[in-house]
Write a protein that holds these residues in place. Structure first.
Motif, PDB file in Angstrom:
ATOM      1  N   THR A 635      45.644  35.889  36.537  1.00  0.00           N
ATOM      2  CA  THR A 635      45.587  37.019  37.467  1.00  0.00           C
ATOM      3  C   THR A 635      45.234  38.256  36.672  1.00  0.00           C
ATOM      4  O   THR A 635      45.895  38.575  35.682  1.00  0.00           O
ATOM      5  CB  THR A 635      46.934  37.233  38.176  1.00  0.00           C
ATOM      6  N   VAL A 636      44.160  38.934  37.079  1.00  0.00           N
ATOM      7  CA  VAL A 636      43.741  40.167  36.422  1.00  0.00           C
ATOM      8  C   VAL A 636      43.728  41.288  37.451  1.00  0.00           C
ATOM      9  O   VAL A 636      43.675  41.045  38.658  1.00  0.00           O
ATOM     10  CB  VAL A 636      42.355  40.025  35.757  1.00  0.00           C
ATOM     11  N   GLU A 637      43.763  42.509  36.960  1.00  0.00           N
ATOM     12  CA  GLU A 637      43.902  43.666  37.846  1.00  0.00           C
ATOM     13  C   GLU A 637      42.909  44.740  37.461  1.00  0.00           C
ATOM     14  O   GLU A 637      42.634  44.968  36.283  1.00  0.00           O
ATOM     15  CB  GLU A 637      45.334  44.207  37.723  1.00  0.00           C
ATOM     16  N   ASP A 638      42.350  45.407  38.467  1.00  0.00           N
ATOM     17  CA  ASP A 638      41.597  46.636  38.232  1.00  0.00           C
ATOM     18  C   ASP A 638      42.061  47.672  39.251  1.00  0.00           C
ATOM     19  O   ASP A 638      43.069  47.469  39.943  1.00  0.00           O
ATOM     20  CB  ASP A 638      40.080  46.410  38.275  1.00  0.00           C
ATOM     21  N   GLU A 639      41.319  48.788  39.353  1.00  0.00           N
ATOM     22  CA  GLU A 639      41.777  49.865  40.224  1.00  0.00           C
ATOM     23  C   GLU A 639      41.683  49.517  41.708  1.00  0.00           C
ATOM     24  O   GLU A 639      42.275  50.213  42.556  1.00  0.00           O
ATOM     25  CB  GLU A 639      40.984  51.150  39.945  1.00  0.00           C
ATOM     26  N   PHE A 640      40.984  48.432  42.050  1.00  0.00           N
ATOM     27  CA  PHE A 640      40.793  48.072  43.457  1.00  0.00           C
ATOM     28  C   PHE A 640      41.720  46.956  43.930  1.00  0.00           C
ATOM     29  O   PHE A 640      41.875  46.751  45.132  1.00  0.00           O
ATOM     30  CB  PHE A 640      39.345  47.671  43.700  1.00  0.00           C
ATOM     31  N   GLY A 641      42.314  46.229  43.011  1.00  0.00           N
ATOM     32  CA  GLY A 641      43.193  45.136  43.407  1.00  0.00           C
ATOM     33  C   GLY A 641      43.319  44.109  42.304  1.00  0.00           C
ATOM     34  O   GLY A 641      43.130  44.396  41.120  1.00  0.00           O
ATOM     35  N   VAL A 642      43.647  42.887  42.713  1.00  0.00           N
ATOM     36  CA  VAL A 642      43.823  41.805  41.749  1.00  0.00           C
ATOM     37  C   VAL A 642      42.789  40.723  42.014  1.00  0.00           C
ATOM     38  O   VAL A 642      42.290  40.560  43.131  1.00  0.00           O
ATOM     39  CB  VAL A 642      45.243  41.208  41.818  1.00  0.00           C
ATOM     40  N   GLY A 643      42.480  39.973  40.966  1.00  0.00           N
ATOM     41  CA  GLY A 643      41.569  38.849  41.069  1.00  0.00           C
ATOM     42  C   GLY A 643      42.227  37.588  40.543  1.00  0.00           C
ATOM     43  O   GLY A 643      42.918  37.626  39.516  1.00  0.00           O
ATOM     44  N   ASN A 644      42.019  36.489  41.237  1.00  0.00           N
ATOM     45  CA  ASN A 644      42.580  35.198  40.832  1.00  0.00           C
ATOM     46  C   ASN A 644      41.501  34.374  40.157  1.00  0.00           C
ATOM     47  O   ASN A 644      40.448  34.100  40.751  1.00  0.00           O
ATOM     48  CB  ASN A 644      43.138  34.459  42.044  1.00  0.00           C
ATOM     49  N   LEU A 645      41.758  33.970  38.933  1.00  0.00           N
ATOM     50  CA  LEU A 645      40.794  33.234  38.128  1.00  0.00           C
ATOM     51  C   LEU A 645      41.283  31.811  37.910  1.00  0.00           C
ATOM     52  O   LEU A 645      42.480  31.591  37.668  1.00  0.00           O
ATOM     53  CB  LEU A 645      40.599  33.910  36.759  1.00  0.00           C
ATOM     54  N   VAL A 646      40.366  30.855  37.995  1.00  0.00           N
ATOM     55  CA  VAL A 646      40.669  29.456  37.718  1.00  0.00           C
ATOM     56  C   VAL A 646      39.878  29.050  36.486  1.00  0.00           C
ATOM     57  O   VAL A 646      38.645  29.118  36.476  1.00  0.00           O
ATOM     58  CB  VAL A 646      40.304  28.549  38.912  1.00  0.00           C
ATOM     59  N   VAL A 647      40.599  28.659  35.430  1.00  0.00           N
ATOM     60  CA  VAL A 647      39.965  28.306  34.160  1.00  0.00           C
ATOM     61  C   VAL A 647      40.222  26.828  33.907  1.00  0.00           C
ATOM     62  O   VAL A 647      41.366  26.425  33.637  1.00  0.00           O
ATOM     63  CB  VAL A 647      40.530  29.153  32.996  1.00  0.00           C
ATOM     64  N   PHE A 648      39.187  26.006  34.005  1.00  0.00           N
ATOM     65  CA  PHE A 648      39.356  24.576  33.782  1.00  0.00           C
ATOM     66  C   PHE A 648      39.601  24.290  32.302  1.00  0.00           C
ATOM     67  O   PHE A 648      39.324  25.115  31.428  1.00  0.00           O
ATOM     68  CB  PHE A 648      38.153  23.805  34.308  1.00  0.00           C
ATOM     69  N   ALA A 649      40.155  23.091  32.050  1.00  0.00           N
ATOM     70  CA  ALA A 649      40.681  22.779  30.723  1.00  0.00           C
ATOM     71  C   ALA A 649      39.637  22.954  29.615  1.00  0.00           C
ATOM     72  O   ALA A 649      39.951  23.492  28.552  1.00  0.00           O
ATOM     73  CB  ALA A 649      41.229  21.352  30.716  1.00  0.00           C
ATOM     74  N   ALA A 650      38.411  22.508  29.860  1.00  0.00           N
ATOM     75  CA  ALA A 650      37.392  22.600  28.814  1.00  0.00           C
ATOM     76  C   ALA A 650      37.072  24.054  28.475  1.00  0.00           C
ATOM     77  O   ALA A 650      36.904  24.410  27.298  1.00  0.00           O
ATOM     78  CB  ALA A 650      36.118  21.870  29.253  1.00  0.00           C
ATOM     79  N   ILE A 651      36.987  24.907  29.495  1.00  0.00           N
ATOM     80  CA  ILE A 651      36.721  26.327  29.261  1.00  0.00           C
ATOM     81  C   ILE A 651      37.914  26.974  28.567  1.00  0.00           C
ATOM     82  O   ILE A 651      37.755  27.793  27.654  1.00  0.00           O
ATOM     83  CB  ILE A 651      36.421  27.048  30.591  1.00  0.00           C
ATOM     84  N   ALA A 652      39.113  26.602  28.992  1.00  0.00           N
ATOM     85  CA  ALA A 652      40.314  27.165  28.371  1.00  0.00           C
ATOM     86  C   ALA A 652      40.392  26.813  26.899  1.00  0.00           C
ATOM     87  O   ALA A 652      40.782  27.647  26.063  1.00  0.00           O
ATOM     88  CB  ALA A 652      41.557  26.664  29.102  1.00  0.00           C
ATOM     89  N   GLU A 653      40.008  25.591  26.552  1.00  0.00           N
ATOM     90  CA  GLU A 653      40.044  25.186  25.145  1.00  0.00           C
ATOM     91  C   GLU A 653      38.959  25.890  24.347  1.00  0.00           C
ATOM     92  O   GLU A 653      39.188  26.360  23.233  1.00  0.00           O
ATOM     93  CB  GLU A 653      39.871  23.664  25.051  1.00  0.00           C
ATOM     94  N   ARG A 654      37.770  25.991  24.920  1.00  0.00           N
ATOM     95  CA  ARG A 654      36.664  26.642  24.204  1.00  0.00           C
ATOM     96  C   ARG A 654      36.928  28.124  23.983  1.00  0.00           C
ATOM     97  O   ARG A 654      36.664  28.661  22.901  1.00  0.00           O
ATOM     98  CB  ARG A 654      35.368  26.451  24.998  1.00  0.00           C
TER      99      ARG A 654
END
Length: 739
Positions: A635-654
């Protein structure tokens, strides 16, 4: 909760064949649980009552630090690269991810030795709430010693030892939301609102359910996580029992048993609700409907699994309880498997199809990853509704209560305050002349509900409560006469140097006309001056006389302090109180972000599904559930709200270094949206690449490099910075809000 009203299974708690004490868990306000613990000691005596122990094991961070052999900076780099609770790849993978040379002999030896002690017992600690009570002297059975926390004694045995011996253990547990609700009801009464408690709240409020269906649930008990917020628009709760299901369905058991989607499809009318029946000679055709009717034919609770075994397979209640126990220890013993033949054969013998019996067993087996009891879900749903009702109708009261009940919940105070402001609540800063220790409410027509939120002194980093109370006593001693300056506060309250500097850093003297930098300067001068009032000033009992008597012989020219920039103000706000009432840091950085071609969280809801986005945001939460197969949810935040991110295992490891270390993250990916059969669209960003751009935070303040201040924005549920179990002793008992 009334077990008769909600048709709860009695054998879930007490079984005739157990020959052991019942399963007793009791939740208390987390701020008052210690009172209960001390009462138990006094009631039963320390020779008969003690908290049971627990075994703390080596995790990657503690193993690396224990072995040593590396410089402190290298050890710290490796520790930061580890997921908070462990469970990732090998230590060699961590080192390689941080760019370290695995061929280095010292590093190789350290990693080898640390790997050998992983999961090895490190020390014993005090169980979170397991209280052992015996009829005879407990001290004749085992060693009872003093715990690290004052006033507690602890048994060396852990909960498994206690269970094996059949000794009574009552779990005296802490729940932060109970403290929050007590604060809420007290504040409502104090400010002319309705006189409510948990039993008298208006039931089945349509506005409350509508708020939940929009996933407007920051701060609400149990349903404020990103997973629950994504489920709320899908499940669309409209009744109390929908909340019972909501609490239970986002759990490892239903997820592992593939029960979530069938339930949602049936609730949305996409799939027919059917109940197979036994042969006519073996029972009524609707026997399963009686058990699973409330959950549309899908077993979501432990009690339902037990009843299916009793009704459809002919288990006795005691055998069903043994099945429940096997589910509870499935991950350790695999005990559910031995019931497969008994359950499948019993259902087939009574006329059910073998394929359906196998399906039921597969669902039961999924509960080995933890399924929720309906009794617990109903009790928790009651707190979900109560906290939701207060948030919907009295948002200022709710936020004030949340702030005064910290630490609890998923989010940091920064997100709670932001949510309150988005709901129309006027929030006022910490003020040396207006704030109490706790946050308070003030009459204000322009604020929603006619109440503004005044932040309390407890938010000031580094300010002990004793020093804050001295400040409040000095303020009240002169009929509430305001402090005129930093020096006035120092002399009247007699606070120490560190407390005075903490107050100045938090800009609490702004209302006196003394800006932060001047206040910090004045705090250093005042704290280095005379610590006691001059003799004549004491006689006259006036702070003005004291300041006059201690005035320097020669006037010192006033220091010319440069004004703070907006970015520096924001950084200092976060460092001093963990939040800012000024512009969001990302709003200040937005011109730079625009030049880099980066987007914002509004695009997640505005762009078509599949569109590519480069989204920057300050990291709030990182979570990797055990059932996610390595997928990380951000979950990330900017001045307009929050964004939900999905990071699959391969991307998370890389992109592991950026995932674990970045304070400001740029996520590149494509928009995913669920818009059918939901109350409001559910948006995600499926991440293809993560980039650490914490360096952009340096532009806010030249004096603060690396953006470490942004860690104050991390929610309490962030799994990377969450401390290892037993690694530190909190002032308050930990909350159960995530269990």
């Amino acid at each position: 909760m009334d077990p008769n009203k909600h048709d709860l299974l009695f054998e879930r708690f007490v079984s005739a064949s157990r020959g052991e004490p019942p399963d007793i868990d009791i939740d208390f306000e987390h701020e008052r649980r210690e009172e209960v613990i001390q009462h138990l000691y006094e009631r039963y005596g320390r020779e008969r009552a003690a908290l049971c122990g627990t075994v703390i094991r080596y995790r990657p961070k503690s193993a690396l630090r224990e072995v040593g052999g590396l410089s402190e900076d290298v050890t710290a780099r490796l520790a930061r690269a580890s997921w908070g609770g462990g469970g990732e790849g090998s230590l060699a993978d961590l080192a390689q991810g941080k760019g370290l040379d695995l061929a280095d002999p010292r590093l190789a030896t350290t990693l080898e030795l640390a790997g050998e002690i992983l999961d090895f017992p490190r020390h014993t600690a005090t169980h979170v709430g397991g209280f052992v009570i015996t009829r005879g002297a407990l001290t004749e059975l085992a060693v009872v010693g003093n715990a690290a926390m004052e006033g507690r004694t602890v048994l060396e045995w852990d909960k498994d030892d206690i269970d094996a011996l059949g000794i009574l253990k009552v779990d005296v547990l802490a729940l932060g939301m109970l403290s929050c609700l007590r604060w809420s009801f007290d504040l409502l009464r104090r400010h002319g609102g309705p006189d409510h408690d948990l039993a008298s709240l208006p039931r089945e409020c349509a506005e409350t359910y509508a708020m939940l269906r929009r996933a407007d649930s920051v701060g609400v008990f149990q349903v404020e996580s990103r997973a629950q917020m994504n489920m709320l628009p899908r499940l669309r709760p409209a009744t109390f029992y929908d909340l019972v299901v909501e609490v239970a369905i986002v759990r490892p058991g239903p997820i592992a048993g593939d029960l979530v989607h069938p339930y949602l499809r049936r609730k949305a009318g996409e799939e027919p609700v059917s109940f197979p029946s036994p042969s006519p000679q073996h029972g009524p055709a609707d026997e399963l409907e009686r058990v699973l009717g409330k959950t549309l034919g899908v077993p979501l609770f432990q009690e339902q699994v037990m009843r299916v075994a009793i009704v459809a397979a002919g288990f006795t209640p005691d055998e069903a309880d043994q099945l429940r126990r096997a589910m509870a220890t499935f991950k350790l013993t695999g005990g559910v498997a031995r019931y497969r033949e008994r359950l499948v054969a019993g259902m087939v013998r009574r006329g059910y199809e073998a394929a359906f019996a196998e399906q039921i067993f597969a669902q039961i087996e999924g509960f080995g990853s933890y399924g929720f009891p309906e009794s617990h879900a109903a009790s928790f749903a009651h707190l979900v509704y109560a906290s939701s009702w207060i948030k919907r109708h009295h948002p200022a009261v709710f936020t004030c209560a949340l702030l005064n009940s910290q630490p609890m919940g998923f989010y940091a105070p920064a997100q709670l305050v932001r949510d309150a402001r988005e709901h129309g609540v006027l929030v006022r800063p910490v003020d040396v002349n207006a704030s109490d220790w706790n946050s308070t409410l003030e009459a204000e027509r322009e604020s929603r509900g006619g109440l503004a939120l005044r932040l309390g002194l407890r938010l000031v980093t580094g300010l002990p409560e004793a020093e804050a109370q001295a400040l409040l006593r000095a303020r009240r001693a002169r009929n509430g006469a305001p402090f005129a300056s930093v020096e006035d506060a120092a002399i009247r309250a007699g606070v120490g140097r560190r407390a005075l500097e903490a107050l100045a850093a938090a800009n609490v003297f702004g209302a006196t006309g003394t800006l932060r930098r001047r206040a910090v300067w004045d705090a250093a001068v005042a704290a280095s001056g005379p610590q006691q009032l001059p003799l004549f000033a004491v006689a006259q009992d006036t702070a003005a006389a004291a300041m006059a008597a201690s005035a320097p012989l020669m006037d010192e020219p006033e220091a010319a302090l440069p004004p703070q920039g907006e970015g520096e103000e924001v950084v200092d706000d976060y460092r001093a109180t963990g939040l800012t009432l000024g512009r969001h840091p990302m709003a200040i950085l937005r011109p730079n972000l625009d030049r880099l071609g980066l987007g914002d969280t509004r695009q997640l809801g505005g762009l078509r599904p599949g569109a590519r986005v480069r989204l920057p945001g300050i990291v709030l939460l990182r979570q990797r559930p055990g059932t996610s197969k390595g997928v990380v949810f951000l979950t990330v935040e900017d001045e307009f709200g929050v964004g939900n991110l999905v990071v699959f295992a391969a991307i998370a490891e890389r992109d592991r270094p950026a995932l674990l270390s970045a304070r400001l993250l740029v996520a590149e990916g494509k928009v995913e949206r669920v818009s059918e059969h939901v109350e409001v669209p559910v948006n995600h960003l499926i991440v293809a690449r993560l980039i650490d751009r914490s360096d952009l935070l340096d532009g806010l303040s030249q004096a603060e490099q690396g953006g470490e201040w942004a860690e104050r924005a991390l929610g309490r549920a962030d799994e990377v910075r969450r401390p290892e179990p037993g690694s530190r002793r909190p002032k308050l008992p930990p909350s159960r809000d995530f269990q």
